[in-house]
Design a protein around this motif. Structure first.
Motif, PDB file in Angstrom:
ATOM      1  N   PRO A   2      24.342  44.787  19.505  1.00 43.94           N
ATOM      2  CA  PRO A   2      24.249  46.166  19.062  1.00 43.94           C
ATOM      3  C   PRO A   2      24.745  46.464  17.655  1.00 43.94           C
ATOM      4  CG  PRO A   2      26.209  45.826  20.317  1.00 43.94           C
ATOM      5  CD  PRO A   2      25.531  44.520  20.246  1.00 43.94           C
ATOM      6  N   LEU A 145      39.389  49.962  27.029  1.00 44.50           N
ATOM      7  CA  LEU A 145      38.321  50.711  26.350  1.00 44.50           C
ATOM      8  C   LEU A 145      37.475  49.838  25.436  1.00 44.50           C
ATOM      9  CD1 LEU A 145      40.310  53.972  25.575  1.00 44.50           C
ATOM     10  CD2 LEU A 145      38.629  53.615  27.386  1.00 44.50           C
ATOM     11  N   GLY A 146      37.892  48.607  25.255  1.00 47.64           N
ATOM     12  CA  GLY A 146      37.062  47.687  24.469  1.00 47.64           C
ATOM     13  C   GLY A 146      37.511  47.500  23.026  1.00 47.64           C
ATOM     14  N   PHE A 147      38.648  48.060  22.663  1.00 41.04           N
ATOM     15  CA  PHE A 147      39.118  47.920  21.280  1.00 41.04           C
ATOM     16  C   PHE A 147      39.846  46.591  21.098  1.00 41.04           C
ATOM     17  CE2 PHE A 147      39.063  52.637  21.870  1.00 41.04           C
ATOM     18  CZ  PHE A 147      38.018  52.897  21.000  1.00 41.04           C
ATOM     19  N   TRP A 148      39.111  45.546  21.322  1.00 38.28           N
ATOM     20  CA  TRP A 148      39.741  44.221  21.358  1.00 38.28           C
ATOM     21  C   TRP A 148      40.142  43.721  19.976  1.00 38.28           C
ATOM     22  CZ3 TRP A 148      36.960  40.836  25.620  1.00 38.28           C
ATOM     23  CH2 TRP A 148      37.087  41.498  26.865  1.00 38.28           C
TER      24      TRP A 148
ATOM     25  N   GLU B 306      18.725  34.468  27.903  1.00 33.43           N
ATOM     26  CA  GLU B 306      19.846  34.792  27.016  1.00 33.43           C
ATOM     27  C   GLU B 306      21.113  35.029  27.846  1.00 33.43           C
ATOM     28  OE1 GLU B 306      19.329  38.304  24.623  1.00 33.43           O
ATOM     29  OE2 GLU B 306      21.368  38.121  23.804  1.00 33.43           O
ATOM     30  N   GLU B 310      24.768  32.769  27.815  1.00 28.44           N
ATOM     31  CA  GLU B 310      26.018  33.353  27.318  1.00 28.44           C
ATOM     32  C   GLU B 310      27.157  33.013  28.275  1.00 28.44           C
ATOM     33  OE1 GLU B 310      26.868  35.622  24.834  1.00 28.44           O
ATOM     34  OE2 GLU B 310      24.931  36.209  23.963  1.00 28.44           O
ATOM     35  N   THR B 353      22.103  45.574  30.010  1.00 31.46           N
ATOM     36  CA  THR B 353      22.341  45.070  28.656  1.00 31.46           C
ATOM     37  C   THR B 353      21.335  43.983  28.284  1.00 31.46           C
ATOM     38  OG1 THR B 353      24.695  45.515  28.921  1.00 31.46           O
ATOM     39  CG2 THR B 353      24.077  44.015  27.149  1.00 31.46           C
ATOM     40  N   PHE B 354      21.052  43.110  29.221  1.00 27.06           N
ATOM     41  CA  PHE B 354      20.230  41.947  28.876  1.00 27.06           C
ATOM     42  C   PHE B 354      18.738  42.145  29.133  1.00 27.06           C
ATOM     43  CE2 PHE B 354      24.401  40.081  28.982  1.00 27.06           C
ATOM     44  CZ  PHE B 354      24.358  39.213  27.894  1.00 27.06           C
ATOM     45  N   LEU B 359      22.322  47.018  24.968  1.00 28.09           N
ATOM     46  CA  LEU B 359      23.680  47.565  25.045  1.00 28.09           C
ATOM     47  C   LEU B 359      23.708  49.081  24.864  1.00 28.09           C
ATOM     48  CD1 LEU B 359      26.503  46.406  25.491  1.00 28.09           C
ATOM     49  CD2 LEU B 359      26.756  46.261  23.032  1.00 28.09           C
ATOM     50  N   SER B 387      35.463  41.847  34.222  1.00 29.07           N
ATOM     51  CA  SER B 387      35.696  41.090  32.981  1.00 29.07           C
ATOM     52  C   SER B 387      34.478  41.196  32.061  1.00 29.07           C
ATOM     53  CB  SER B 387      36.033  39.625  33.285  1.00 29.07           C
ATOM     54  OG  SER B 387      34.874  38.915  33.656  1.00 29.07           O
ATOM     55  N   GLY B 390      34.475  44.617  30.422  1.00 25.35           N
ATOM     56  CA  GLY B 390      35.448  44.668  29.326  1.00 25.35           C
ATOM     57  C   GLY B 390      34.866  44.067  28.056  1.00 25.35           C
ATOM     58  N   LYS B 391      34.251  42.916  28.198  1.00 25.96           N
ATOM     59  CA  LYS B 391      33.670  42.232  27.043  1.00 25.96           C
ATOM     60  C   LYS B 391      32.552  43.076  26.417  1.00 25.96           C
ATOM     61  CE  LYS B 391      32.892  38.613  24.408  1.00 25.96           C
ATOM     62  NZ  LYS B 391      33.847  38.239  23.389  1.00 25.96           N
ATOM     63  N   ARG B 393      32.179  46.324  26.634  1.00 23.83           N
ATOM     64  CA  ARG B 393      32.762  47.500  25.983  1.00 23.83           C
ATOM     65  C   ARG B 393      33.235  47.127  24.581  1.00 23.83           C
ATOM     66  NH1 ARG B 393      36.615  50.289  30.638  1.00 23.83           N
ATOM     67  NH2 ARG B 393      34.925  51.110  31.914  1.00 23.83           N
ATOM     68  N   SER B 394      33.828  45.956  24.476  1.00 23.29           N
ATOM     69  CA  SER B 394      34.320  45.546  23.154  1.00 23.29           C
ATOM     70  C   SER B 394      33.153  45.403  22.182  1.00 23.29           C
ATOM     71  CB  SER B 394      35.143  44.261  23.244  1.00 23.29           C
ATOM     72  OG  SER B 394      34.309  43.140  23.396  1.00 23.29           O
ATOM     73  N   MET B 395      31.982  45.040  22.691  1.00 20.43           N
ATOM     74  CA  MET B 395      30.806  44.948  21.820  1.00 20.43           C
ATOM     75  C   MET B 395      30.300  46.340  21.442  1.00 20.43           C
ATOM     76  SD  MET B 395      28.674  41.966  23.692  1.00 20.43           S
ATOM     77  CE  MET B 395      29.151  40.251  23.638  1.00 20.43           C
TER      78      MET B 395
END
Lengths: 332, 399
Positions: A2, A145-148, B306, B310, B353-354, B359, B387, B390-391, B393-395
């Motif tokens: 994204p 929240l994803g702010f890694w 894909e 991953e 997402t995929f 996303l 998990s 979480g990953k 969301r970070s994207m």
């Protein structure tokens, strides 16, 4: 994958406050450590009592959520409200705190839980230290929240702050902090070589020192998701209650099958959060127990709002329960 | 820059509306209760299931690692079995293959398939000038209601019998009472002739055995048997992640799938290897005896490879689509399919997402997840949805 997304202001604010001020609502250390002022806890020691300001934040978060329910967090009005943050930079006044604290209730109760936890642990013979000025929020929300990327730096600051205390054991009263220290931080920073324990585990280890607590009423245990599923701590609560002679019942869903309190979606989906909480309260009250015991600040806060509607069960943090038991050894 | 804030605004209103919907509330409360009771009973009767699930998890791990070779093997065997196999890299390729096979002006009967939903298959085929009938009862209701599935296995979970009666009365132009037996009967009568009029039957598949090329389809209604048996042409659309090495593996996957989908045993397990054939006259093999003369299997990728490559997300492709996680999700319990698009709830946000919009489309779903982790307890594959959320969301928030 994204491009960058424009994200809701409430998430940006939480992130900024954690990164810049060391906790999600930019509370000052004198505020977050006020509960400890008469306890004379040393800054350094073998066992670090770690609050992460989580119980202290609850009344403010609750008030913020009430604001969010009135003002749609995705609306222009909310964005405008959040612009008040600019005033902070110019004057040093914290805008979030202003509007949050106007509505703040239960502050006394949540602050005192820290005090009560220390009291219980001391009674069991633990010699605690507490870093009033240097303690930072655990960073759990950055992770959630994803702010890694922010978390990478923040985790180092948290690790350093703990290292400074020279502690060998860190006792976390919030399962969220324990999860971060035990499972997340060791993967991303050079975390101090400490044992990370929850309040429940610390009590469990010395449960034989607890006095019997006469209690006629039936209690029900609400397991926190983080504690039961992530940290695998649930039987310990039952063992403690068995040790002190308190009768308990299990709700329809418990231990690793426990039902979420709805707390995690409080900020973005406050209405959904309340319904989830309400349904869990029904599961607890359906047991016929008079009291429900909680072992996580966010569960306590999320479920309390639904308890207040008169669902026939009283909610108590297990810290409060044990404290009153030790103090009174009756009238539980 | 897309605006999650705005997307959340609309999405949240829908979620909140769903959470206040009496039909959804009643239907979901009943469904969750039944699901839990049925699974508990099924696991009690067949206590070997959790151990079998562990074995299936290993089969899936192996299969995902060796997907390319299993695909090649399966395609070769299907051709040997006198079927025809295709690989579609994406939606467009799948549509082109379907268009070449079906063309226009055909009558098509279709079984329930999540991949079909992902491709919006019915609309695509209708837009190409075909008459398409959903034959799964729930999907048929939604076709008439012009609605979308609210659960992957029970698509019309949110529509109570009273509303079904109204929909059917209007469509069949006669009074259909809010009596489930009568409602089922009227659809049975209507669809029965469609099966035999149809030019093409389309189905999905729960699992495909690479060594025998056998396609396994689990069902209860019997509609899939008719869809795949009555028309002269049968087309299977299946995601490439459904491949496993052997027929025995496929049976293990099937048993675990139906058990966690709340069945002790489903009414039917269809195993299809090739076109219908007979050798009864002079031992000369002739195709198209009673069943389809032609069998086509289209393996669809559309983002799956894909996902399978991953490291952080490949476990999502272990999903058996039993739907158990959704019944345990506190948010899904009150909002049903409004927590999702084609794929629903936490695992659905990873799939979105995929394979279903990327996303951007998944972002509101990703933030709906409580990350409470109870779905992991229920999942026979122990897919760690929190998990992955979480990953992702970070994207979403990364620069």
């Amino acid at each position: 994958m994204p491009a960058k997304k424009k994200i809701p202001p409430v998430l940006e604010i939480l992130r900024d406050n954690i990164v810049k001020h060391g906790n999600p609502l930019a509370l000052k250390p004198r505020e977050t450590s006020a509960w400890a002022k008469n306890l004379e806890l040393p800054v350094k020691g073998d066992i670090l009592f770690y609050t992460g300001s989580e119980y202290q934040l609850l009344p403010f978060i609750d008030s913020l959520v009430k604001t969010l329910k009135i003002v749609d967090p995705s609306s222009t009005i909310f964005s405008w409200l959040m612009e008040a943050r600019k005033i902070v930079n110019m004057t040093g006044i914290n805008a979030e705190k202003i509007y949050a604290s106007i509505l703040a209730k239960d502050k006394e109760r949540y602050y005192s839980i820290n005090y009560k936890a220390v009291h219980v642990l001391r009674k069991l013979g633990y010699d605690l230290c507490y870093d009033r000025q240097g303690e930072l929020y655990s960073g759990a929300l950055l992770y959630e929240l994803g702010f890694w990327k922010d978390l990478d730096d923040y985790a180092q600051r948290v690790a350093d702050s703990i290292r400074k205390t020279e502690a060998k054991t860190v006792v976390c009263i919030s399962p969220h902090a324990a999860e971060m220290f035990r499972k997340v931080y060791p993967q991303i920073v050079d975390f101090p070589d400490v044992q990370v324990k929850t309040f429940i585990e610390m009590v469990w280890e010395k449960r034989h020192l607890l006095p019997k607590i006469p209690c006629d009423s039936l209690v029900v245990i609400h397991d926190s998701c983080r504690l039961a599923r992530e940290l695998d701590v649930s039987q310990e609560i039952r063992d403690i209650l068995d040790e002190i002679g308190v009768k308990y019942v299990e709700p329809f869903r418990s231990k690793e099958w426990t039902t979420c309190c709805g707390g995690p979606s409080k900020m973005l989906f406050p209405d959904i959060s309340k319904i989830v909480a309400g349904r869990r309260v029904i599961e607890l009250s359906d047991t016929g127990a008079e009291k429900a015991l909680i072992s996580c600040p966010y569960c306590l806060s999320a479920l309390q709002s639904e308890i207040d509607k008169g669902n026939g069960v009283i909610l108590e943090d297990i810290i409060e329960f044990l404290y009153r038991g030790l103090e009174a050894q009756c009238q539980i | 820059m897309s605006d999650l804030n705005k997307e959340l605004g609309t999405y949240t209103k829908n979620l909140n509306k769903a959470s206040q919907d009496t039909n959804i509330n009643n239907a979901m409360n009943r469904a969750v209760k039944s699901y839990r009771e049925n699974v508990a009973s099924a696991l009690e009767r067949y206590p070997h299931t959790p151990e079998l699930a562990e074995e299936v998890r290993k089969i899936k791990e192996y299969s995902i690692e060796h997907n390319e070779e299993l695909l090649a093997q399966a395609m070769e065997v299907i051709e040997k079995n006198r079927g025809k196999a295709f690989y579609a890299k994406d939606k467009e390729e799948a549509f082109q293959i379907l268009h070449d096979l079906i063309g226009t002006g055909k009558t098509i009967v279709k079984g329930k398939s999540m991949l079909g939903e992902e491709l919006q298959l019915r609309h695509i085929l209708e837009n190409a000038g075909n008459e398409v009938w959903e034959t799964d009862l729930g999907e048929f209701i939604l076709q008439l209601k012009d609605d979308r599935p609210m659960h992957i296995l029970s698509p019309a979970i949110h529509v109570p019998r009273e509303q079904v009666a109204e929909i059917f009365s209007e469509f069949f132009k006669k009074t259909v009472p809010p009596d489930i037996t009568k409602e089922v009967e009227v659809v049975r009568e209507f669809l029965r002739e469609k099966y035999f009029q149809a030019d093409v039957g389309i189905s999905g598949a729960n699992v495909v055995a690479a060594d025998t090329g056998q396609v396994v389809i689990i069902e209860n209604e019997g509609n899939v048997r008719l869809c795949t048996g009555a028309p002269p042409v049968h087309i299977v659309l299946v995601g490439i992640e459904k491949l496993v090495p052997t027929f025995l593996d496929s049976m293990k996957v099937a048993e675990v799938t139906w058990r966690y989908a709340n069945y002790t045993a489903p009414s039917y397990v269809n195993v299809i290897s090739g076109p219908s054939k007979t050798g009864d006259i002079e031992k000369v093999t002739t195709y198209g005896a009673h069943g389809p003369k032609e069998l086509y299997v289209i393996f669809v990728d559309n983002g799956r490879s894909e996902m399978m490559q991953e490291e952080d997300f490949k476990q999502a492709s272990h999903c058996l689509r039993c739907g158990g996680c959704m019944y345990e999700c506190p948010v899904f319990q009150i909002t049903a399919g409004h927590y999702g698009r084609t794929y629903l709830s936490g695992i659905g946000s990873v799939w979105t997402t995929f394979v279903d919009g990327g996303l951007d489309m998944a972002a509101p779903m990703l933030y709906t997840c409580l990350r409470c982790g109870r779905c992991v307890e229920r999942c026979p594959m122990k897919i760690d949805v929190p998990s992955m959320i979480g990953k992702l969301r970070s994207m979403v928030v990364s620069d």
